[in-house]
Enzyme design. Structure first.
Site, PDB file in Angstrom:
ATOM      1  N   CYS A   2       0.860  -1.174   0.000  1.00 55.81           N
ATOM      2  CA  CYS A   2       0.000   0.000   0.000  1.00 55.81           C
ATOM      3  C   CYS A   2       0.901   1.231   0.000  1.00 55.81           C
ATOM      4  O   CYS A   2       2.117   1.106   0.048  1.00 55.81           O
ATOM      5  CB  CYS A   2      -0.890  -0.012   1.226  1.00 55.81           C
ATOM      6  SG  CYS A   2      -1.769  -1.567   1.425  1.00 55.81           S
ATOM      7  N   TRP A  73      -4.039  -2.040  -0.957  1.00 59.75           N
ATOM      8  CA  TRP A  73      -4.058  -3.339  -1.650  1.00 59.75           C
ATOM      9  C   TRP A  73      -4.572  -4.306  -0.594  1.00 59.75           C
ATOM     10  O   TRP A  73      -3.875  -4.624   0.365  1.00 59.75           O
ATOM     11  CB  TRP A  73      -2.651  -3.706  -2.110  1.00 59.75           C
ATOM     12  CG  TRP A  73      -2.561  -4.905  -2.995  1.00 59.75           C
ATOM     13  CD1 TRP A  73      -2.652  -4.931  -4.353  1.00 59.75           C
ATOM     14  CD2 TRP A  73      -2.299  -6.256  -2.594  1.00 59.75           C
ATOM     15  NE1 TRP A  73      -2.477  -6.218  -4.811  1.00 59.75           N
ATOM     16  CE2 TRP A  73      -2.262  -7.048  -3.765  1.00 59.75           C
ATOM     17  CE3 TRP A  73      -2.101  -6.878  -1.355  1.00 59.75           C
ATOM     18  CZ2 TRP A  73      -2.033  -8.422  -3.739  1.00 59.75           C
ATOM     19  CZ3 TRP A  73      -1.875  -8.246  -1.334  1.00 59.75           C
ATOM     20  CH2 TRP A  73      -1.844  -9.000  -2.513  1.00 59.75           C
ATOM     21  N   ASN A  99       0.303   0.811   6.623  1.00 61.20           N
ATOM     22  CA  ASN A  99       0.823  -0.226   5.713  1.00 61.20           C
ATOM     23  C   ASN A  99       1.337  -1.370   6.580  1.00 61.20           C
ATOM     24  O   ASN A  99       1.964  -1.132   7.606  1.00 61.20           O
ATOM     25  CB  ASN A  99       2.012   0.296   4.902  1.00 61.20           C
ATOM     26  CG  ASN A  99       1.585   1.236   3.794  1.00 61.20           C
ATOM     27  OD1 ASN A  99       0.398   1.478   3.609  1.00 61.20           O
ATOM     28  ND2 ASN A  99       2.554   1.771   3.077  1.00 61.20           N
TER      29      ASN A  99
END
Ligand code: M6R
Length: 607
Positions: A2, A73, A99
C-alpha cells in the site's frame, strides 16, 4: 504494497495528497482515501478503484492544510469504500493510515469491543485508530508511543488528530516511512516517489522510531523517548524519471531505459587497469573474498530469475559453486548455513517480505548476506551486511524489466571480481569487461526492430497458452519471459528448459499452443533446434529469438526475431528484451492495464 502520504504546511492538503497517491498507485491500487483537517474537524473521503475514482469524490472546495492519504491493496477485508484507509476512531477526531499487517488485531478488537468501542471495517488496521484514541490524553505522540507496544506485526503508520492541527505522527516497524523536508512544509510517505515533486531532502525513518512533523520541523524519538538525530539525505532521482514522458506506459519506458540503466549499474565500478571490478559496498576484504567457497542467491519473481542467470555465469566463469533459490522456500526449510558461503538477497524494491524474512533467518544462523537492490534506503540494504545498489532509477511498472538487466550486471561484476581473484587472466578480464560494457549498445540495437515484435504480438496475442523454452543460461530467461507474459497480458504461459518438454509439457503441443524458443548461436543451439523440430512435428506454432544471420531458423520457425550476436554467457541481456517487448505488445493489444495489472503490487510486503 500500500502507499502512504502525509502533509503539513501552508498549502491546501487535498491536491497534494491526491497527487502523491497518484504517484504511489503502482504500489497497490484497489482503493484509496484521504483525510484533511481544519477547524478541529477531519474530513475523510474513501473510494474503491483508482485515484481517479477517489478524485471525483473529493469536492473542489475541500479545505484543510494538513492531512494523510493512502492507497490500499486489500489483505484483511474486501475491497470496499469502508475498508479503505484512513480509519477513524469513534470520536471522528483521530484518523490513521497503515501499511503492513497487525497480526494480533483479533485479540485487540475483542478487548476494545468489550470496552464499548464500535468497529466499522473488516480490516486489521482499524484497531490502531481505536487504540490511539484509548491512549489519547491530549498528546498524539504519546498516544502513538503507548499504542505501539501492543501491536504485533508490521507497520508504517501515520496519524492525525483534529485537535492538534498541523501535526502528524508516524511510526514504523518493517514497513518504510520517509520524511520529506521542504521550506515551511513537511511530508511523510512510504515511498519517495510520492513527494519528489515537492522535495528531494529526505530522512529515512528506522524501525522503533516515532516521528512528529509540523509545518516547519520534524522530531524523531525512540521508544525510550530519546531524541534521534538523523541526517537529511538528498534523493538523486529527477521528477522526469517517475513520469512517462513520451511513452504511453511506464513499462515501455523502462524497457527502453535499459541501455542507460545497465550503464548505471557498472559505471564507476570497472577497473580497467586491473581488468576487474571494484564493488566497495561488499564490505569484504581480499582475504574474505578468496575464502568464499559457495554462493547462494535468494530472491523472488524476476529477481529470482536474475539470480538464476547469475548462478550460471558465476559457476562457469568464477568456478565457485553458486545456486539461486526462492526466498519464500528458504525461510521455512530451516536452511543450513555452511562456513565460507556468501549469500545475496536480490530485490528491486528492497522490501519484499519473502526475501527480507529469509535474509533475517539466514543472518540469525550466522550467514553473511549482501543485498543487490535498487531502492536506496529500503529495508534489505539497511539490514544486509553490505551489497551493491543497481542504480536503475525508479521502476514504476509492476512488471520488472530494467531491474532485471541491472541485477544481472551487478552480479556479473561480482563474478568478475571472484574470477580475477582466482584463475581468470588479465586478458580474459579485459575481454569480459569489453563484452559487458558492449551490452548497452547491443540492447539499443534490438529497439531498431521492435516493430517486428509488435507484429508478432498482434499475430499471437489471442492464443491462451504459451510455452517459453530455453537452455543453459537462457533457461531462466525463458522463465522470465513466461512470467512477463502472464503478469501483464493474463495469458497462461509456462517457462521450461527446452530439454524438459519431452518429459511432459510436449503433451500440451498442438496448433493452439505457441512456443517461444530462445535459440542463440551457442553450444546448445543444435540441441534447441532439435527441440524446435519436435514441436514443429506436432504442429505447434513456433516463435524463435535467434542470433542475426542464423538463416536456418527461418526455415524452422513460423516467426523469428533476430538479436545481435554476443558471447554465450552474455545472451540473457539480449534475449530478455524481445520477451519483455512481446509481453508488452500483447498486453497493449489485449487492452490490459499494462503498468498496474490486476491483483499485483509493485512491492510485495506480505508473505
Ligand atoms: O522487489 P523485488 O525484486 O524483491 O520483487 C520480487 C517480485 O515480487 C517481483 O520481481 C515480481 O515478480 C514482479 N512483478 C515481476 O515482474
Amino acid at each position: 504494497m500500500c502507499g502512504i502520504i502525509g502533509y503539513c504546511g501552508p498549502r491546501q492538503a487535498a491536491p497534494i495528497l491526491l497527487d502523491g497517491l497518484k504517484r504511489l498507485e503502482y504500489r497497490g491500487y484497489d482503493s484509496a482515501g484521504i483525510s484533511v483537517g481544519i477547524n478541529h474537524e477531519l474530513t475523510v473521503i474513501k473510494q474503491t478503484g483508482k485515484i481517479h475514482d477517489l478524485r471525483v469524490h473529493v469536492p473542489a472546495e475541500i479545505a484543510g492544510t494538513y492531512g494523510i492519504g493512502h492507497t490500499r491493496w486489500a489483505t484483511h477485508g474486501g475491497v470496499t469504500n469502508t475498508n479503505a484507509h484512513p480509519h477513524v476512531d469513534n470520536s471522528g477526531k483521530i484518523a490513521i493510515v497503515h501499511n503492513g499487517i497487525i497480526e494480533n488485531y483479533t485479540a485487540i478488537k475483542k478487548k476494545l469491543e468489550e470496552k464499548g468501542v464500535e468497529f466499522f471495517t473488516e480490516t486489521d488496521s482499524e484497531v490502531i485508530a481505536h487504540l490511539i484514541a484509548q491512549n489519547y490524553t491530549g498528546d498524539l505522540e504519546k498516544a502513538m508511543k503507548d499504542t505501539l507496544p501492543v501491536l504485533e506485526g508490521t507497520y508504517g503508520i501515520v496519524c492525525m488528530h483534529a485537535d492538534e492541527p498541523h501535526k502528524l505522527v508516524g511510526a514504523r516497524n518493517g514497513s518504510p516511512l520517509v520524511i520529506g523536508v521542504a521550506n515551511d512544509e513537511m511530508f511523510l510517505a512510504s515511498d519517495v516517489t510520492a513527494i519528489l515533486a515537492h522535495t528531494k531532502q529526505v530522512v529515512y525513518l528506522e524501525d522503533g522510531h516515532v516521528v512528529t512533523i509540523t509545518d516547519d520541523e520534524f522530531t524523531i524519538v525512540d521508544m525510550s523517548d530519546r531524541v534521534v538525530n538523523k541526517k537529511i539525505d538528498e534523493i538523486t532521482w529527477d521528477l522526469q524519471e517517475i513520469e512517462k514522458g513520451d511513452f504511453k506506459h511506464f513499462m515501455h519506458k523502462e524497457i527502453y531505459e535499459q541501455p542507460e540503466s545497465v550503464v548505471r549499474a557498472f559505471r564507476g565500478r570497472i577497473d580497467r587497469e586491473a581488468a576487474t571490478a571494484r564493488l566497495g559496498g561488499l564490505n569484504l576484504n581480499s582475504r574474505e573474498l578468496l575464502d568464499i567457497e559457495r554462493i547462494k542467491i535468494i530472491a523472488a519473481g524476476t529477481s529470482f530469475h536474475a539470480g538464476l542467470v547469475a548462478s550460471y555465469m558465476i559457476e562457469q566463469t568464477a568456478r565457485v559453486p553458486c545456486s539461486a533459490e526462492l526466498a519464500s522456500e528458504v525461510r521455512y526449510r530451516n536452511p543450513i548455513v555452511e562456513r565460507n558461503t556468501l549469500y545475496f538477497a536480490v530485490s528491486q524494491s528492497g522490501e519484499t517480505a519473502d526475501t527480507l524474512y529469509a535474509m533475517r533467518e539466514l543472518q540469525r544462523k550466522g550467514a553473511r548476506v549482501l543485498g543487490i537492490c535498487n531502492v536506496v534506503g529500503s529495508t534489505i540494504p539497511r539490514e544486509s551486511d553490505g551489497g551493491v545498489y543497481i542504480h536503475s532509477g525508479p521502476e514504476i511498472a509492476v512488471a520488472s524489466t530494467k531491474a532485471f538487466t541491472s541485477q544481472i550486471t551487478a552480479l556479473y561484476l561480482f563474478c568478475l571480481v571472484m574470477a580475477r581473484m582466482r584463475h581468470m587472466s588479465f586478458e580474459s578480464g579485459e575481454w569480459y569487461i569489453r563484452n559487458l560494457t558492449d551490452i548497452p549498445d547491443k540492447i539499443a540495437e534490438i529497439f531498431n526492430t521492435a516493430d517486428k515484435m509488435q507484429v508478432i504480438a498482434k499475430k499471437y496475442c489471442s492464443f491462451t497458452d504459451f510455452l517459453f523454452l530455453g537452455r543453459g543460461i537462457n533457461y531462466p530467461v525463458a522463465l522470465e519471459g513466461a512470467l512477463k507474459l502472464k503478469e501483464i497480458s493474463y495469458i497462461h504461459a509456462e517457462g521450461y528448459s527446452a530439454a524438459e518438454i519431452k518429459h511432459g509439457p510436449i503433451a500440451l503441443i498442438n496448433e493452439e499452443t505457441p512456443s517461444v524458443f530462445l535459440v542463440p548461436d551457442d553450444r546448445l543451439r543444435e540441441k534447441v533446434v532439435s527441440n524446435m523440430k519436435e514441436v514443429k512435428a506436432r504442429r505447434g506454432p513456433l516463435i524463435a529469438i535467434a542470433t542475426e544471420g542464423d538463416m536456418e531458423i527461418l526455415d524452422i520457425a513460423d516467426d523469428v526475431f533476430f538479436v545481435p550476436k554476443v558471447p554465450e554467457l552474455f545472451y540473457p541481456f539480449i534475449m530478455v528484451v524481445p520477451l519483455q517487448l512481446l509481453a508488452y505488445f500483447c498486453a497493449v493489444e489485449l487492452k490490459r492495464d499494462v503498468d498496474q495489472p490486476r491483483n499485483l503490487a509493485k512491492s510485495v510486503t506480505v508473505e
